[in-house]
Write a protein that holds these residues in place. Sequence first.
Motif, PDB file in Angstrom:
ATOM      1  N   ILE A  48      40.421  50.813  54.713  1.00  0.00           N
ATOM      2  CA  ILE A  48      41.720  51.017  54.053  1.00  0.00           C
ATOM      3  C   ILE A  48      42.800  49.399  54.406  1.00  0.00           C
ATOM      4  N   ALA A  49      43.104  49.141  55.463  1.00  0.00           N
ATOM      5  CA  ALA A  49      43.074  47.642  55.429  1.00  0.00           C
ATOM      6  C   ALA A  49      42.742  46.773  54.522  1.00  0.00           C
ATOM      7  N   LEU A  50      41.533  46.429  54.421  1.00  0.00           N
ATOM      8  CA  LEU A  50      41.213  45.657  53.725  1.00  0.00           C
ATOM      9  C   LEU A  50      41.123  45.934  52.325  1.00  0.00           C
ATOM     10  N   GLY A  51      41.395  47.231  51.350  1.00  0.00           N
ATOM     11  CA  GLY A  51      41.874  47.374  50.350  1.00  0.00           C
ATOM     12  C   GLY A  51      43.543  47.290  50.010  1.00  0.00           C
ATOM     13  N   CYS A 382      32.923  56.478  46.978  1.00  0.00           N
ATOM     14  CA  CYS A 382      32.955  56.048  47.584  1.00  0.00           C
ATOM     15  C   CYS A 382      32.370  54.170  46.935  1.00  0.00           C
ATOM     16  N   ILE A 383      32.030  54.516  45.576  1.00  0.00           N
ATOM     17  CA  ILE A 383      31.503  53.391  44.290  1.00  0.00           C
ATOM     18  C   ILE A 383      33.116  53.181  43.812  1.00  0.00           C
ATOM     19  N   ALA A 384      33.262  53.615  43.679  1.00  0.00           N
ATOM     20  CA  ALA A 384      35.169  53.199  42.408  1.00  0.00           C
ATOM     21  C   ALA A 384      35.603  52.512  43.989  1.00  0.00           C
ATOM     22  N   TYR A 385      35.686  53.343  44.766  1.00  0.00           N
ATOM     23  CA  TYR A 385      36.593  51.861  46.127  1.00  0.00           C
ATOM     24  C   TYR A 385      36.489  50.766  45.909  1.00  0.00           C
ATOM     25  N   TRP A 386      34.447  51.209  46.515  1.00  0.00           N
ATOM     26  CA  TRP A 386      33.947  49.401  46.790  1.00  0.00           C
ATOM     27  C   TRP A 386      34.263  48.696  45.767  1.00  0.00           C
ATOM     28  N   ALA A 387      33.937  48.951  44.328  1.00  0.00           N
ATOM     29  CA  ALA A 387      34.270  48.383  42.769  1.00  0.00           C
ATOM     30  C   ALA A 387      35.570  47.729  42.932  1.00  0.00           C
ATOM     31  N   ILE A 389      37.752  46.863  44.955  1.00  0.00           N
ATOM     32  CA  ILE A 389      38.398  46.191  46.270  1.00  0.00           C
ATOM     33  C   ILE A 389      37.282  44.612  46.298  1.00  0.00           C
ATOM     34  N   ALA A 390      36.112  45.126  45.674  1.00  0.00           N
ATOM     35  CA  ALA A 390      35.076  43.546  45.214  1.00  0.00           C
ATOM     36  C   ALA A 390      36.464  43.201  44.080  1.00  0.00           C
ATOM     37  N   VAL A 391      36.344  43.800  43.516  1.00  0.00           N
ATOM     38  CA  VAL A 391      37.245  42.870  41.814  1.00  0.00           C
ATOM     39  C   VAL A 391      38.936  42.278  42.393  1.00  0.00           C
ATOM     40  N   PHE A 392      39.222  42.957  43.442  1.00  0.00           N
ATOM     41  CA  PHE A 392      41.117  43.007  43.936  1.00  0.00           C
ATOM     42  C   PHE A 392      40.201  41.374  45.202  1.00  0.00           C
ATOM     43  N   LEU A 393      39.286  41.167  45.375  1.00  0.00           N
ATOM     44  CA  LEU A 393      38.790  40.489  46.180  1.00  0.00           C
ATOM     45  C   LEU A 393      38.731  38.738  45.947  1.00  0.00           C
ATOM     46  N   ALA A 394      37.453  39.119  44.814  1.00  0.00           N
ATOM     47  CA  ALA A 394      37.499  38.232  43.969  1.00  0.00           C
ATOM     48  C   ALA A 394      38.681  37.544  42.915  1.00  0.00           C
TER      49      ALA A 394
END
Length: 717
Positions: A48-51, A382-387, A389-394
Motif C-alpha cells: 500500500i505504501a509503494l502504491g 489484485c490485477i487492477a492494483y498491480w497494473a 502501480i506498474a503504470v504509475f511507476l513507469a
Amino acid sequence: MARKTDIPPSYYGEPRNFDPSFRGPIHNRACTDVLCCVIIVIVILGYIALGTVAWIHGDPRKVVYPTDSHGQFCGQQGTPNANKAILFYFNILQCANPAVLINLQCPTTQLCVSKCPDRFATYLDMQYNYRYNNSYWEYYRQFCKPGFDNPRKSVAHVLRDEDCPSMIVPSRPFLQRCFPDFITRNGTLTVANKTDFKDGLGKTRSVIDLRDAANGITSLLDAKEVGMKIFEDYASSWYWILIGLVITMVVSLAFILLLRFTAGVLLWLIIFGVIAVVGYGIWHCYWEFSTLRGKPHSDGDVTISDIGFQTDFRVYLQLSQTWLILMISLSVIEAVIIVILIFLRRRVRIAIALLEEGSRAIGYIMSTLFYPIITFVLLAICIAYWAVIAVFLASSGDAVYKVMSTQDKCMYANLTCDPETFSLTNVTTVCPGSQCTFAFYGGESLYHHYIFVLQLCNLLVFLWLVNFTIALGQCTLAGAFASYYWALKKPQDIPSCPLFSSFSRAVRYHTGSLAFGSLILALVQMFRIVLEYLDHKLKGAHNAFARFLICCLKCCFWCLEHFIKFMNRNAYIMMAIYGKSFCTSAKDAFFLLMRNVVRVAVLDKVTDFLLFLGKVLISGSVGVLAFFFFTRKIPVIQEEVPSLNYYWVPLLTVILGSYLIAHGFFNVYAMCVDTLFLCFLVDLEVHNGSAARPFYMSRTLRHILNKKPNKKRKDKR
C-alpha cells in the motif's frame, strides 16, 4: 491396546500421524505459521505504501498522452494543447524506425496538432501560392510552431529556427501520432495516389523513402484497421455473446446437479459425445479437403507458407492444406481418447463413483458453486492494483531532454541537455542539425534509480497475493467438503453454514500457512519469468550452451511449479481437516499419497480427465451452436444475426468464455473430488469398519472397495 488385526494393512512399516479417534475437521485450532502471517501483513502494508509513493511521483498522463519536443502533453485538458491530441513530426524522413517514433526519440521537432495533414505541400510552394491566395498559409500554419506568423520568412531561416516543417505529407493518426497514409494499389505503394513527392529542399523523393523511414508502420496501420473491425463486431454482437455465456452457465450448473442422479450415464454420454464430435470434425475436414482437391483451378495446391500471415482467417479455409492439418490433428486426438478408455475402463467406473459422491456433496452445499465469484473479485482487485502501480511507476519522474543528431559521429549525441539554454551552447556548431528533444521521463533521485527494483517487487507481491487468493479458495472449499465427508449421518450431521465456517477457520487460523505455501509458489513463478526474459534476450545470441542451459532451467522450473501446485493443493486439504501448519500438512499429504500412489495416479487423474471432457463438451457444444448462429445457418433466426466483419470474433469469444465459465464450475467440482479422495484415504487408514471405528465413506464406495462393516470385531483401546 488395539490388536494387530485391527490395524489397516496400509499401516505396516509406514509412519502414521492420524488419530484413531478422529471424527472430522478439528474446530478447536491454534494459529499456524504465525511468522508468515506477520510477514504477509507487513508486505501488504508495504505494498500500500509503494502504491502511495508511486501515486505521488507517477503521472499516467505521460503514458496516455504523447509529448511534444518541449515535454508538453498533447490533448491534455486545461492546457494550450487541449484540442491538439495528435503528435506531428516535422521531418519524418529523419526517423529511422517505428521504435524510435513511438519512443519519442526521433531527431526532428515534434509538435501537437489538432489533425494530421491530408495533402502534399512544401514551405516553398506555400510561399509561392501565398502571394495569390492566403488560404495556403492558413492551412500550412497549423503545422508550424504556435505564434509563428511570418510566411515571408526565408526558407533557410525557417528551417534553421525550426519554425515550420519543410514539407507535409498526407497522414493519418495512429497511436495519436501522424504517420504517412500508405495505400497499396495494384501492388504499388502510394501515398495519396502518388509514388513520389518533393521534400521541400529541392529534391524529389520516392514514397519508398517514407516507407523506409517508417518501416513497419503499414503493418501497424493494418492492425489498427483490423482492431477497429473487431471492435465493431463486439459492439454489434455483445448481446448475443452474453446470451451464449448465460447458456453456458445454466448448462454447467444443470450438468453438475444432474451428476448427483445420473453421473454414470452422463459421463459415458460425455465420453461418447466427445468421440462423436471429434469424429464429425474428422469427417467434415476430410469432406472439405476432398472438395477443394477436386475443384479445377482451385487453391488446393497453394500452401499456408505461400500466402503467409493474413488478417482474414477465411483465406486459410480455402486451402486444402488447412483442412488436412486439422484432420490429422483431430485423428490423433481421437486415437488418444479411445486408447485411454480401452485400458482404463475399470478405473473409469471407480472415478464415476467418486464423481457421484462429489455431486451429492455439492448438492448439500450449493453455496460452494458461487464461491469462485469471490475468488474472481479478489483476483480482479489484485490485477487492477498491480497494473495501476506498474503504470504509475513507469510514469514517475521529470522530463529528460537529450541531444538528437542526424550525424552518426556526433560527440554530443544522446547526452542530456536543457532546452532553455541549448541555443547558447556550441552543440549546433559541432553537430549541425542537432536538437535538444524530449526523450523520456526519469530523474536522479534514489527513488528513480530503484524504479526497476520496485517494479520487480511489485510483480513478486502481485504473484504472492494471487496465489494466496487461490490458496484461500482451495482451503475454504476443502474444509466445506471435508465437513460433508466426516458427517456420519448425511445430511443430518453436516454442520450449518459449512462454507462460511470453513472460510472463517482458514482466515482466522491459517492465514500464515496459506501465505507460506503461496510464497513458495510465487518465488518459483518469479524465477520462471526471469528465465523467460533471459531466453528472450538470448534468442539472437550465438552461445548455444547458454541457450541450452536456459532451456533446461525453464523445463526444470516448469516441472517444479506444477509439483508445488499439486502438493500445495493437497496440503491445504489436510490443513482444512487437521488444522496443522503448512509443512506438517504437506508432509502428511505427501506420505499419505505415496502410500496410495496407484490410486492417486489412476483415480485422481482419470477424474481430472473426465472433468476436462465435460468442459470440452460444454464449450464445444455452445461453440457449435454459436458457429451455426453467426454464420446464418439456422433458418429460423437468420434475420436476427448481426452483420459482422469477422464472424470468428464473437465465435472465439463465446468458445473461450464458455470454457472459462465451465472451468469455474468444474474447478469447484474437482476440489470436491480431491478433498473426498484424501478424506477417503484417511478414512481407510484411521478406521477399520468396527462399531467403535466405523467407516465414514458412502455405501457405494464401500461396495466398490469390498469394505464391509465388521460388526463382530470390537476395538480395544
